[in-house]
Design a protein around this motif. Structure first.
Motif, short mmCIF file in Angstrom:
data_model
loop_
_atom_site.label_atom_id
_atom_site.label_comp_id
_atom_site.label_asym_id
_atom_site.label_seq_id
_atom_site.Cartn_x
_atom_site.Cartn_y
_atom_site.Cartn_z
N GLY A 34 51.18 48.64 32.86
CA GLY A 34 51.05 49.17 31.50
C GLY A 34 49.86 50.11 31.43
N LEU A 35 48.87 49.73 30.65
CA LEU A 35 47.64 50.53 30.59
C LEU A 35 46.81 50.33 31.85
N ASP A 36 47.06 49.25 32.58
CA ASP A 36 46.49 49.05 33.92
C ASP A 36 47.63 49.05 34.91
N ILE A 37 47.31 49.41 36.12
CA ILE A 37 48.36 49.43 37.13
C ILE A 37 48.77 47.99 37.48
N HIS A 38 47.81 47.09 37.63
CA HIS A 38 48.11 45.65 37.59
C HIS A 38 47.72 45.24 36.18
N ASP A 39 48.66 45.20 35.29
CA ASP A 39 48.30 45.16 33.88
C ASP A 39 47.49 43.91 33.54
N MET A 40 46.36 44.14 32.91
CA MET A 40 45.48 43.07 32.40
C MET A 40 44.90 42.19 33.51
N GLU A 41 44.86 42.69 34.74
CA GLU A 41 44.35 41.86 35.84
C GLU A 41 42.93 41.37 35.55
N ASN A 42 42.17 42.16 34.77
CA ASN A 42 40.80 41.74 34.42
C ASN A 42 40.77 40.49 33.54
N LEU A 43 41.90 40.15 32.93
CA LEU A 43 41.91 38.97 32.06
C LEU A 43 42.24 37.69 32.82
N GLY A 44 42.59 37.84 34.09
CA GLY A 44 42.87 36.65 34.90
C GLY A 44 44.35 36.52 35.17
N GLU A 45 44.74 36.45 36.44
CA GLU A 45 46.16 36.41 36.78
C GLU A 45 46.84 35.15 36.26
N GLN A 46 46.09 34.06 36.17
CA GLN A 46 46.70 32.83 35.67
C GLN A 46 47.19 33.03 34.23
N TYR A 47 46.41 33.76 33.43
CA TYR A 47 46.80 33.99 32.04
C TYR A 47 47.90 35.04 31.91
N VAL A 48 47.88 36.02 32.81
CA VAL A 48 48.81 37.15 32.68
C VAL A 48 50.16 36.83 33.32
N GLY A 49 50.11 36.22 34.50
CA GLY A 49 51.34 36.08 35.27
C GLY A 49 51.89 34.67 35.33
N TYR A 50 51.15 33.71 34.80
CA TYR A 50 51.56 32.32 34.93
C TYR A 50 51.44 31.60 33.57
N THR A 51 51.73 30.33 33.56
CA THR A 51 51.69 29.55 32.32
C THR A 51 50.98 28.23 32.61
N PRO A 52 50.65 27.48 31.57
CA PRO A 52 50.02 26.18 31.83
C PRO A 52 50.89 25.30 32.73
N GLU A 53 52.22 25.48 32.64
CA GLU A 53 53.13 24.66 33.46
C GLU A 53 53.31 25.24 34.86
N LEU A 54 53.05 26.51 35.02
CA LEU A 54 53.28 27.16 36.32
C LEU A 54 51.97 27.80 36.79
N THR A 55 51.23 27.07 37.61
CA THR A 55 49.96 27.64 38.06
C THR A 55 50.20 28.49 39.32
N LYS A 56 49.28 29.41 39.53
CA LYS A 56 49.40 30.31 40.67
C LYS A 56 49.15 29.54 41.96
N SER A 57 49.98 29.79 42.94
CA SER A 57 49.86 29.11 44.24
C SER A 57 48.62 29.59 44.99
N THR A 58 48.13 28.76 45.87
CA THR A 58 47.03 29.19 46.75
C THR A 58 47.51 29.39 48.18
N GLU A 59 48.84 29.27 48.39
CA GLU A 59 49.41 29.49 49.73
C GLU A 59 49.36 30.97 50.12
N PHE A 60 49.19 31.23 51.41
CA PHE A 60 49.29 32.61 51.92
C PHE A 60 50.63 33.19 51.49
#
Lengths: 463, 463
Positions: B347-373
């Protein structure tokens, strides 16, 4: 990169000057645009670059421990994870070797080393930071408040670095020459490709592509504008029209970080108008006069005033000014049309070492920088020395806001023919800038010669 | 800029969500390169831009005082002195009006206002800063230590901003479409002008000139490389050779700050080799499969895994992998060749809103971001919604360091034919990336269509 001996010698020289203490020499880190991992093009700190030659790697520190006669590179090798993203990186040990540094330590050991030496009472030298990220790092490292960092910078280190960096070696002059050659290529393109109907930004983008293609980048934001009356006006989507004057001030930084900085002013159409040519010739005369005066021992401030006098004489001839030219310059009346300085030092920075403070770079304890309008923007005042590299860039700028404001207050009424000047409010501005090395007996133009007279510019444009 | 109503409505929506408190919304300041006054191109903070529309002016703050229902722009008009350097600037009152803001105050009053409201017990909301300069300013303004700033950011504000910005309006989609069109022009140029003998940097510079000429700039550092096996490899002075694959990942930011982000991989010479075409077709199949799956309610993480399975099936067909594809993906064996994620918000960022935290932008309280390679680099996992804009960018990357390391430890021996993979260590990498808006029933490609099949790319190259 120069040979490791060059960097070894530079650091040795610095140690001899400072005699004692621990010099913190941080390289730059990446600079975020709109989030932590989206970076501007990396630009290395110029002092770090001068003493190490390491240009394209971020997050390095060199400590020069004068009392133990040790130079240490602190930095981390790329992890396999990082190599997934950016490929193989040069190992720290090899980087260090190219700089003539034999000791390499991981970054996490930096704080321990510095803290230990501080506790042993060693004097810590560092330069004033110009990026907030480094201010924070230094505050952390030294256990200081961030507001104390700028005032705790080492004046001894500043003076020692200026004394070394201001004198360019032959190998440096060759690198600067390369950067100026790329700058000449940019200007040649600008002159040939500025045509009615094209936008400022289209041409500016093409100039940047030339700098990037040469392996570096632009050394400072490109000024390419039909509003040359504003000294640092940046390109917009303005379309050039026949009759416009285009002022282009741009410069390349080469692969080693050395810079070029030139200005040309040329018609958007095929020819200068008579008025444009008359004003151009005034600036050219001032430029040539100042260049003729370049030699060791001459105060740059005197050349600035000499060029200013030439500008006033020319303006008087075309009826815009009146009275005695020397008196006008002494009063500051010329600053209605020439609001800035004649030039500045140039090297690894486009305003070389400006981060160290203009008083230290361009002036002396006996010659402090003026706070008067005009002279306050003269970045270099002191006597020239062999090995200095300077720009010479007089100009005439018909700024309508300034003309209106000063006319309203009757400022310099004795020297300015405001009725005639009124008609110049849409003229724009003209600047002519080139780069010179000071030699034993005079000066040497850096880079290839580029069309400079109105005739030569028109010939190039229409070739 | 959109109409003032757009920005007024966006702020009203934010106020309704947050209900109470004082929102600090700082615009970006200039970012120094090698001294305080030599700046990188200005890039506005995207959240500030979203709620105000003010793109090209630095050092502004907007305060949204929810409890008093007041929006205030803090900023200073240009001084006559500044107008000597940069010309006329738009008065603050006019800037504010375009954003639907009626209150304007000088910057020096910011601290007083914030301090007063804090002392009155008002809750202060701010986003986590990504530039150190802002961290310092916030610490000063709020009387906090700089180390406390990041952790004191308002999670409520983060969530409210994400919920608004992630849904793109029609007027936003049109702007993104313009940015993608410029991105298509850049890629068209790259495909047609990459030839043996030219350097990566020469071509990358030309692409940047197209973005600048269109009135914006590049949205992120251009990736243009014959070493596409490294995900974010940057252009160098490498000369293209016949037989090389060129991977180009670039995007424009338009005048309003909206971005495009595309990747094409193409031969330096006239044609793909048979092997290059075979691998290309595998990536293309994965790309098309993922695109077909784009629709509201679908988890982007599932599409990532689906594309990964397609890649494994293809690699199995050409003998590089073996065994059951689903099992291979479940085990993570595909990450030897596809180390990153399928795509991200844009959007306004190429990775939109990445500065706000990927957990908030791309995930949900039920779906946390993986730490796997592999999955740790998937920036978007959650269910798609109408109005999302996402990239789809599967790839295959033959990274020799990773192949050597994993072969040595026998990792994924059951799924990888290492003897065959060994011969691919100089293959490079292939990525195909496009930008999509999620619609009510599926998705819509943003921007003009660009050659994507090997045949179409060869035809464009040789046209």
């Amino acid at each position: 990169m120069f040979s490791s001996k060059t960097y070894l010698n530079r650091r040795m020289h610095l140690k001899r000057t400072l005699k004692t203490g621990l010099v913190l020499m941080p390289g730059n880190s990446e600079s975020p645009m709109n989030y932590a991992d989206n970076w501007y093009p990396f630009m290395q700190d110029s002092t770090f670059l001068y003493y190490t030659g390491i240009n394209c790697v971020s997050d390095l520190w060199v400590l020069i421990d004068i009392d133990k006669d040790r130079d240490i590179l602190f930095g981390d090798d790329a992890t396999p994870e990082e190599m997934v993203w950016t490929g193989a990186a040069e190992p720290m040990v090899e980087l260090a070797e190219k700089s003539g540094i034999t000791m390499v330590r991981p970054l996490r050991e930096l704080e321990t080393y510095v803290t230990k030496r501080r506790q042993q009472g060693q004097k810590i030298h560092f330069l004033p930071p110009y990026r907030a990220a480094l201010t924070l790092q230094l505050a952390e490292l030294l256990g200081m408040r961030h507001s104390e960092i700028a005032t705790s910078a080492s004046v001894d280190l500043i003076k020692a670095v200026v004394a070394q960096r201001e004198i360019k070696s032959d190998e440096e002059l060759r690198e600067i020459g390369k950067a100026v050659d790329t700058t000449v290529a940019m200007h040649t393109h600008a002159i040939k490709n500025s045509r009615p109907g094209r936008t400022e930004l289209e041409i500016a983008g093409e100039l940047q592509s030339i700098a990037i293609g040469a392996g570096g980048n632009i050394a400072f934001p490109i000024i390419l504008t039909i509003n040359g009356q504003y000294l640092h006006n940046h390109p917009t989507q303005n379309r050039l029209e026949k009759g416009d004057l285009v002022l282009c001030d741009c410069g390349a930084e080469n692969t080693m970080g050395y810079t070029g900085d030139m200005t040309r002013t040329f018609p958007a159409g095929e020819r200068f108008s008579d008025l444009q040519r008359n004003v151009y010739d005034i600036v050219l005369d001032a430029h040539n006069t100042a260049v003729s005066g370049l030699e060791p021992g001459v105060m740059f401030k005197d050349l600035h005033l000499l060029a200013s006098t030439k500008l006033v004489e020319g303006l008087t001839q075309i009826g815009l000014m009146k009275g005695n030219a020397d008196d006008a310059v002494a009063a500051g009346a010329h600053t209605l049309f020439f609001q800035c300085g004649l030039g500045h030092m140039m090297g690894l920075d486009i305003h070389d070492m400006e981060n160290l403070g203009e008083q230290y770079v361009g002036y002396t304890p006996e010659l402090t920088k003026s706070t008067e309008f005009g002279l306050q923007s003269l970045r270099l005042g002191k006597a020239l020395q062999e090995g200095f590299v300077v720009t010479v860039e007089p100009g005439l700028y018909f700024n309508p806001f300034l003309i209106d404001a000063w006319r309203a207050e009757g400022r310099f009424d004795d020297f300015v023919n405001y009725d005639a000047v009124e008609k110049m409010k849409d003229f724009g501005g003209i600047r002519i800038e080139e780069d010179f090395a000071i030699t034993a007996s005079g000066s040497k133009l850096l880079g290839k010669a580029l069309a400079k007279t109105p005739e030569a510019i028109e010939a190039l444009k229409n070739s």
